[in-house]
Design a protein around this motif. Structure first.
Motif, PDB file in Angstrom:
ATOM      1  N   THR A 244      33.971 -24.468   0.199  1.00  0.00           N
ATOM      2  CA  THR A 244      34.518 -23.151   0.469  1.00  0.00           C
ATOM      3  C   THR A 244      34.693 -22.977   1.966  1.00  0.00           C
ATOM      4  O   THR A 244      34.076 -23.694   2.762  1.00  0.00           O
ATOM      5  CB  THR A 244      33.605 -22.064  -0.127  1.00  0.00           C
ATOM      6  OG1 THR A 244      34.158 -20.781   0.104  1.00  0.00           O
ATOM      7  CG2 THR A 244      32.200 -22.119   0.459  1.00  0.00           C
TER       8      THR A 244
ATOM      9  N   HIS B 244      44.865 -24.390  -0.854  1.00  0.00           N
ATOM     10  CA  HIS B 244      44.095 -25.105  -1.864  1.00  0.00           C
ATOM     11  C   HIS B 244      42.941 -25.832  -1.213  1.00  0.00           C
ATOM     12  O   HIS B 244      43.058 -26.379  -0.112  1.00  0.00           O
ATOM     13  CB  HIS B 244      44.959 -26.136  -2.590  1.00  0.00           C
ATOM     14  CG  HIS B 244      45.893 -25.559  -3.588  1.00  0.00           C
ATOM     15  ND1 HIS B 244      45.476 -24.944  -4.754  1.00  0.00           N
ATOM     16  CD2 HIS B 244      47.241 -25.513  -3.603  1.00  0.00           C
ATOM     17  CE1 HIS B 244      46.527 -24.536  -5.435  1.00  0.00           C
ATOM     18  NE2 HIS B 244      47.603 -24.867  -4.763  1.00  0.00           N
TER      19      HIS B 244
ATOM     20  N   PHE C 190      30.890 -26.900  -5.214  1.00  0.00           N
ATOM     21  CA  PHE C 190      32.090 -26.258  -4.686  1.00  0.00           C
ATOM     22  C   PHE C 190      32.114 -26.344  -3.164  1.00  0.00           C
ATOM     23  O   PHE C 190      31.075 -26.172  -2.520  1.00  0.00           O
ATOM     24  CB  PHE C 190      32.120 -24.772  -5.059  1.00  0.00           C
ATOM     25  CG  PHE C 190      32.130 -24.485  -6.521  1.00  0.00           C
ATOM     26  CD1 PHE C 190      30.952 -24.357  -7.237  1.00  0.00           C
ATOM     27  CD2 PHE C 190      33.333 -24.328  -7.201  1.00  0.00           C
ATOM     28  CE1 PHE C 190      30.958 -24.078  -8.588  1.00  0.00           C
ATOM     29  CE2 PHE C 190      33.352 -24.041  -8.559  1.00  0.00           C
ATOM     30  CZ  PHE C 190      32.171 -23.918  -9.253  1.00  0.00           C
TER      31      PHE C 190
ATOM     32  N   VAL D 290      40.318 -28.828  -2.725  1.00  0.00           N
ATOM     33  CA  VAL D 290      40.102 -29.694  -3.880  1.00  0.00           C
ATOM     34  C   VAL D 290      38.886 -30.571  -3.624  1.00  0.00           C
ATOM     35  O   VAL D 290      38.877 -31.366  -2.676  1.00  0.00           O
ATOM     36  CB  VAL D 290      41.332 -30.560  -4.167  1.00  0.00           C
ATOM     37  CG1 VAL D 290      41.059 -31.473  -5.365  1.00  0.00           C
ATOM     38  CG2 VAL D 290      42.552 -29.695  -4.426  1.00  0.00           C
ATOM     39  N   GLU D 291      37.886 -30.435  -4.493  1.00  0.00           N
ATOM     40  CA  GLU D 291      36.696 -31.270  -4.392  1.00  0.00           C
ATOM     41  C   GLU D 291      36.857 -32.524  -5.256  1.00  0.00           C
ATOM     42  O   GLU D 291      37.553 -32.492  -6.283  1.00  0.00           O
ATOM     43  CB  GLU D 291      35.443 -30.516  -4.871  1.00  0.00           C
ATOM     44  CG  GLU D 291      35.137 -29.241  -4.134  1.00  0.00           C
ATOM     45  CD  GLU D 291      35.767 -28.025  -4.789  1.00  0.00           C
ATOM     46  OE1 GLU D 291      35.268 -26.895  -4.561  1.00  0.00           O
ATOM     47  OE2 GLU D 291      36.745 -28.202  -5.549  1.00  0.00           O
TER      48      GLU D 291
ATOM     49  N   TRP E  41      38.031 -21.025  -2.209  1.00  0.00           N
ATOM     50  CA  TRP E  41      37.160 -21.862  -3.026  1.00  0.00           C
ATOM     51  C   TRP E  41      37.963 -22.936  -3.728  1.00  0.00           C
ATOM     52  O   TRP E  41      39.095 -22.696  -4.154  1.00  0.00           O
ATOM     53  CB  TRP E  41      36.444 -21.016  -4.083  1.00  0.00           C
ATOM     54  CG  TRP E  41      35.422 -20.090  -3.518  1.00  0.00           C
ATOM     55  CD1 TRP E  41      35.642 -18.841  -3.017  1.00  0.00           C
ATOM     56  CD2 TRP E  41      34.018 -20.329  -3.401  1.00  0.00           C
ATOM     57  NE1 TRP E  41      34.460 -18.294  -2.581  1.00  0.00           N
ATOM     58  CE2 TRP E  41      33.443 -19.190  -2.810  1.00  0.00           C
ATOM     59  CE3 TRP E  41      33.197 -21.402  -3.726  1.00  0.00           C
ATOM     60  CZ2 TRP E  41      32.083 -19.084  -2.544  1.00  0.00           C
ATOM     61  CZ3 TRP E  41      31.844 -21.302  -3.474  1.00  0.00           C
ATOM     62  CH2 TRP E  41      31.296 -20.162  -2.889  1.00  0.00           C
ATOM     63  N   GLY E  42      37.336 -24.104  -3.897  1.00  0.00           N
ATOM     64  CA  GLY E  42      37.914 -25.129  -4.746  1.00  0.00           C
ATOM     65  C   GLY E  42      37.491 -24.903  -6.184  1.00  0.00           C
ATOM     66  O   GLY E  42      36.783 -23.947  -6.506  1.00  0.00           O
ATOM     67  N   GLN E  43      37.927 -25.817  -7.068  1.00  0.00           N
ATOM     68  CA  GLN E  43      37.632 -25.676  -8.498  1.00  0.00           C
ATOM     69  C   GLN E  43      36.303 -26.309  -8.865  1.00  0.00           C
ATOM     70  O   GLN E  43      35.796 -26.112  -9.966  1.00  0.00           O
ATOM     71  CB  GLN E  43      38.752 -26.307  -9.329  1.00  0.00           C
ATOM     72  CG  GLN E  43      38.648 -27.819  -9.512  1.00  0.00           C
ATOM     73  CD  GLN E  43      38.896 -28.616  -8.246  1.00  0.00           C
ATOM     74  OE1 GLN E  43      39.420 -28.083  -7.259  1.00  0.00           O
ATOM     75  NE2 GLN E  43      38.526 -29.881  -8.255  1.00  0.00           N
ATOM     76  N   GLY E  44      35.746 -27.086  -7.935  1.00  0.00           N
ATOM     77  CA  GLY E  44      34.446 -27.687  -8.172  1.00  0.00           C
ATOM     78  C   GLY E  44      34.523 -29.100  -8.721  1.00  0.00           C
ATOM     79  O   GLY E  44      35.524 -29.508  -9.310  1.00  0.00           O
ATOM     80  N   THR E  45      33.447 -29.840  -8.497  1.00  0.00           N
ATOM     81  CA  THR E  45      33.315 -31.184  -9.049  1.00  0.00           C
ATOM     82  C   THR E  45      31.922 -31.303  -9.659  1.00  0.00           C
ATOM     83  O   THR E  45      30.922 -30.864  -9.066  1.00  0.00           O
ATOM     84  CB  THR E  45      33.563 -32.267  -7.973  1.00  0.00           C
ATOM     85  OG1 THR E  45      33.528 -33.557  -8.567  1.00  0.00           O
ATOM     86  CG2 THR E  45      32.544 -32.203  -6.839  1.00  0.00           C
TER      87      THR E  45
ATOM     88  N   CYS F 135      36.059 -32.779   0.163  1.00  0.00           N
ATOM     89  CA  CYS F 135      36.752 -31.500   0.053  1.00  0.00           C
ATOM     90  C   CYS F 135      38.029 -31.611   0.874  1.00  0.00           C
ATOM     91  O   CYS F 135      37.963 -31.702   2.103  1.00  0.00           O
ATOM     92  CB  CYS F 135      35.865 -30.386   0.584  1.00  0.00           C
ATOM     93  SG  CYS F 135      36.655 -28.773   0.706  1.00  0.00           S
TER      94      CYS F 135
END
Length: 122
Positions: free
Chosen positions: A97, A3, A95, A5-6, A112-116, A22
């Protein structure tokens, strides 16, 4: 399970700053180069910055130039993007990565994270 996470996004006025984080779990982030990308509504995901595995090399694309600073810490298995002098055109989902080497192409990254969300507006 791997995982990324941002966090740290939000609403900021033009000229303001944000520090994006991140955090990695399930793998050692220190074994990878870390990239930050941004995607604005209706646009393709664009590369912003990358830091090498050792942290000794950093890269920035023209849209962010000297306004942004990328960093990483092995102790916290994390990476960061300090965004200064933000402009409305910096608005988008950010993101983080990971990949073996730095690249300006999203297809070269493995995780990749899910983005913020970052919104720059007065």
């Amino acid at each position: 399970q791997v995982h990324l996470v941002e966090s740290g996004g939000g609403l900021v006025q033009p000229g303001g700053s944000l520090r994006l984080s991140c955090a990695a779990s399930g793998f050692a982030l220190g074994n990878y180069a870390i990239g930050w990308f941004r995607q604005a509504p209706g646009k393709e995901r664009e590369a912003l910055s990358c830091i090498s595995k050792s942290g000794g090399k950093t890269y920035y694309t023209d849209p962010v130039g000297r306004r942004f600073t990328i960093s990483r810490t092995s102790a916290k298995n994390s990476a960061y993007l300090e965004a200064n002098n933000l402009r409305p055109e910096d608005t988008g989902v950010y993101f983080c990565t990971a990949s073996n080497l730095c690249s300006a192409f999203a297809r070269d990254y493995d995780f990749w994270g899910q983005g913020t969300q970052v919104t720059v507006s007065s």
